[in-house]
Design an enzyme around this catalytic site. Structure first.
Site, PDB file in Angstrom:
ATOM      1  N   SER A 150      41.568  38.799   1.111  1.00 42.80           N
ATOM      2  CA  SER A 150      41.913  37.519   1.720  1.00 42.80           C
ATOM      3  C   SER A 150      40.722  36.559   1.684  1.00 42.80           C
ATOM      4  O   SER A 150      40.214  36.241   0.615  1.00 42.80           O
ATOM      5  CB  SER A 150      42.416  37.753   3.141  1.00 42.80           C
ATOM      6  OG  SER A 150      42.918  36.566   3.710  1.00 42.80           O
ATOM      7  N   ASP A 302      43.636  29.960   1.082  1.00 47.59           N
ATOM      8  CA  ASP A 302      42.615  30.992   0.940  1.00 47.59           C
ATOM      9  C   ASP A 302      42.793  31.731  -0.392  1.00 47.59           C
ATOM     10  O   ASP A 302      43.757  31.466  -1.122  1.00 47.59           O
ATOM     11  CB  ASP A 302      42.637  31.946   2.138  1.00 47.59           C
ATOM     12  CG  ASP A 302      43.885  32.811   2.209  1.00 47.59           C
ATOM     13  OD1 ASP A 302      44.870  32.508   1.505  1.00 47.59           O
ATOM     14  OD2 ASP A 302      43.881  33.795   2.972  1.00 47.59           O
ATOM     15  N   ASP A 304      43.888  34.572  -1.555  1.00 47.37           N
ATOM     16  CA  ASP A 304      45.133  35.244  -1.958  1.00 47.37           C
ATOM     17  C   ASP A 304      46.374  34.440  -1.600  1.00 47.37           C
ATOM     18  O   ASP A 304      47.496  34.920  -1.738  1.00 47.37           O
ATOM     19  CB  ASP A 304      45.203  36.662  -1.390  1.00 47.37           C
ATOM     20  CG  ASP A 304      45.377  36.695   0.116  1.00 47.37           C
ATOM     21  OD1 ASP A 304      44.846  35.786   0.788  1.00 47.37           O
ATOM     22  OD2 ASP A 304      46.016  37.622   0.631  1.00 47.37           O
ATOM     23  N   ASP A 306      47.828  33.240   1.167  1.00 49.74           N
ATOM     24  CA  ASP A 306      48.764  33.452   2.265  1.00 49.74           C
ATOM     25  C   ASP A 306      48.466  32.551   3.458  1.00 49.74           C
ATOM     26  O   ASP A 306      49.320  32.330   4.300  1.00 49.74           O
ATOM     27  CB  ASP A 306      48.842  34.929   2.676  1.00 49.74           C
ATOM     28  CG  ASP A 306      47.509  35.525   3.093  1.00 49.74           C
ATOM     29  OD1 ASP A 306      46.499  34.801   3.095  1.00 49.74           O
ATOM     30  OD2 ASP A 306      47.479  36.731   3.406  1.00 49.74           O
TER      31      ASP A 306
END
Length: 571
Positions: A150, A302, A304, A306
């Site tokens: 993340s 961010d 990734d 999400d």
């Protein structure tokens, strides 16, 4: 003579056997000779599953992300899937982000699954985490893996596990998987890939995911309104560049300016100190681009994809960052208003949030006669709500840490569809001669003025973990009776599954899964929560205050927050 704890050394010696590759052994021997502190941190425990799966620093050892710890987890998961789905041709989807080694790690994981006779659908290049959640259901898989850490610093990587509903592992399945993993030795891992079981996927899933995002994230905004909205976007060197510009264009948002310096995926995240849209500094370049292009809205995601951060123009025409709670309030209110206009609300719908997020979402849900469900921190609990309540239709839900989910076609926070929803709100409000900022003020005016503040303290390594444990112990054993001049009326100890009413002295069960979280509620409506992060070496304090005052409330609420932080001694 460098001293190494015998217990640590016993763990280290297992890694100096022929099963482990020569490079690994050589570098571990270097640690023994030169860096005993790093050696201890690398081996003193096994890397554990937290709120977002297994996440940690890359390197050699039991407490690091590497080929062997990933392999052991995957072998354990393979064994679990065989028991859970006996006689079934098991399928798993795998995605990865922009981080160093993510692509190689994804292939290691695919190799182990394939060696166990499990069919693997592997994205050939980086993709957003929500697309992996979507792919699990779309491809009728029994599990999914995404290699990501993340928004953690560059030295981190991670391993998120999803089951057949597209949601992350939760209890009791997480404990069952961990038990399988813990029953194994590294030598039990089968790394012998069977390439016949590995299939690379890309465009078909991309197109299906984009179409589903547009279906769930758009609400009748006119073509002209979409074309008139000026958007500044940054992917912060992450995966969203593969999907968000495409989805915006397909939806009719053609006036998009992209921060070019941050558009190239890069695991070093060279232009930011932290690739976290929760941090104002992460959106600095996007804000500068917005001022240059006179954009109406800034969106940053961010690595990734999400989480998303949003900035909008305030009454002075200046860009103002929204926090995660404000974004969640706007999105939830807008969705419920759209559902009401469409005549789709009949008491059988729900919205969701978490125990550390703003209480304002529940008030909005009550106003629209929509069910409100609340769970522990982490989107896996919202996914579990969707799974556990098939009699209710999920509208949307979020948490304070900049995550939101629209509809149930994905079962994790989804910055792709949430970006589209944010643009729909901004475009419609602009077309009405208003703005997203004014819309937020209207919602506050209707439901009360709430302000939230997060304090996050980093404590790295073994010593840091011990300090965090002591802080939580002290808060638990010596509870506050008064906070910032207001009497504490209730304390929820999620670890003990216990709610204590300080007025009556009575306790009752909370009926939540046990988690190391403490929440104080005060007489004046303030809410203060403390919890160690499940994915980072941090302890977090969540402060929520409110007032029904309509005028001059900003200073009043900030003073409350400052007073609470001072008493916690963490400001």
């Amino acid at each position: 003579m460098i001293y190494v704890d015998p217990k640590i050394l016993a763990r280290v010696n297992k890694w100096l056997t022929p099963f482990f590759d020569e490079k690994t052994q050589t570098e571990i021997k270097e640690m023994i000779a030169r860096d005993p502190e790093k050696l201890e941190d690398s081996f003193y425990k096994n890397l554990e599953f937290g709120t977002g799966g297994m996440r940690g620093i890359m390197g050699h050892g039991d407490n690091r992300i590497n080929k062997y710890t990933l392999g052991k987890n995957t072998q354990g998961l393979s064994n679990y899937l065989r028991k859970r789905f006996p006689g079934k041709n098991i399928k798993v989807a795998i995605a990865f982000d922009c981080r160093h080694n993510s692509k190689e790690f994804a292939k290691f994981v695919a190799d182990v699954f394939s060696a166990n006779g499990i069919k693997v659908f592997l994205f050939s290049e980086l993709r957003p985490t929500p697309e992996l959640s979507f792919a699990v259901k779309y491809l009728d898989c029994q599990a999914g893996i995404v290699l990501t850490a993340s928004h953690n610093p560059p030295e981190y990587n991670g391993y998120k596990v999803y089951l057949e509903d597209g949601g992350q592992l939760v209890s009791p399945q997480d404990k069952e998987v961990v038990a399988e993993i813990n029953s194994l030795q590294y030598q039990d891992v089968n790394f012998g890939a069977n390439e016949n079981f590995i299939e690379f996927i890309d465009s078909e899933v991309d197109e299906a995911f984009a179409a589903a995002s547009i279906k769930n994230g758009t609400f009748g905004t006119s073509k002209e309104a979409r074309e008139n909205l000026k958007i500044a976007f940054t992917s912060l060197h992450g995966t969203s560049i593969t999907m968000i510009p495409k989805v915006l264009e397909q939806a009719g948002y053609t006036n998009v300016s992209i921060v070019k310096e941050q558009a190239e995926p890069d695991g070093d995240f060279p232009t930011v100190k932290s690739p976290n849209p929760e941090e104002p500094a992460a959106l600095k370049m996007a804000l500068e681009l917005a001022d240059k292009e006179n954009s109406d809205i800034v969106i940053g995601t961010d690595p990734d994809s999400d989480r998303l951060g949003i900035a909008v123009r305030n009454d002075k025409g200046e860009m103002q960052l929204l926090n995660g709670n404000q974004t969640m309030v706007l999105m939830t209110h807008f969705l419920l208003e759209q559902w009401k206009k469409a005549g789709k609300l009949n008491g059988k719908q729900f919205v969701a949030s978490t125990i550390v997020s703003t209480p304002m979402v529940e008030k909005i849900a009550e106003h629209y006669n929509v069910n409100y469900l609340e769970g522990l921190t982490g989107f896996k609990w919202i996914a579990k709500m969707i799974k556990d309540h098939p009699e209710l239709e999920f509208i949307g839900g979020g948490e304070e840490s900049f995550g939101y989910l629209v509809g149930d076609f994905v079962r994790d926070k989804d910055a792709v569809t949430a970006t589209l929803l944010a643009c729909e709100i901004a475009a419609q409000k602009k077309a009405e001669g208003s703005s997203m900022y004014n819309y937020l003020k209207e919602v506050y005016n209707q439901f009360g003025n709430y302000r939230e503040h997060l304090i996050s303290i980093t404590k790295k390594g073994k010593k840091g973990a011990e300090e965090i444990s002591e802080m939580m112990k002290s808060l638990r054993e010596n509870p506050f009776k008064e906070i910032a001049g207001s009497k504490v009326v209730r304390m929820d100890d999620i670890l003990k599954d216990e709610c204590t009413d300080f007025i009556t002295g009575k306790t009752s069960a909370l009926n939540l899964p046990k988690s190391n979280v403490l929440i104080y509620f005060t007489e004046d409506g303030s809410k203060i929560a403390a919890r160690p992060s499940g994915t980072e070496p941090k302890i977090k304090f969540y402060i929520s205050v409110n007032t029904i005052e309509k005028e001059n409330f900003t200073e009043t609420l900030q003073k409350k927050i400052d007073a609470i932080a001072a008493q916690l001694n963490v400001n």
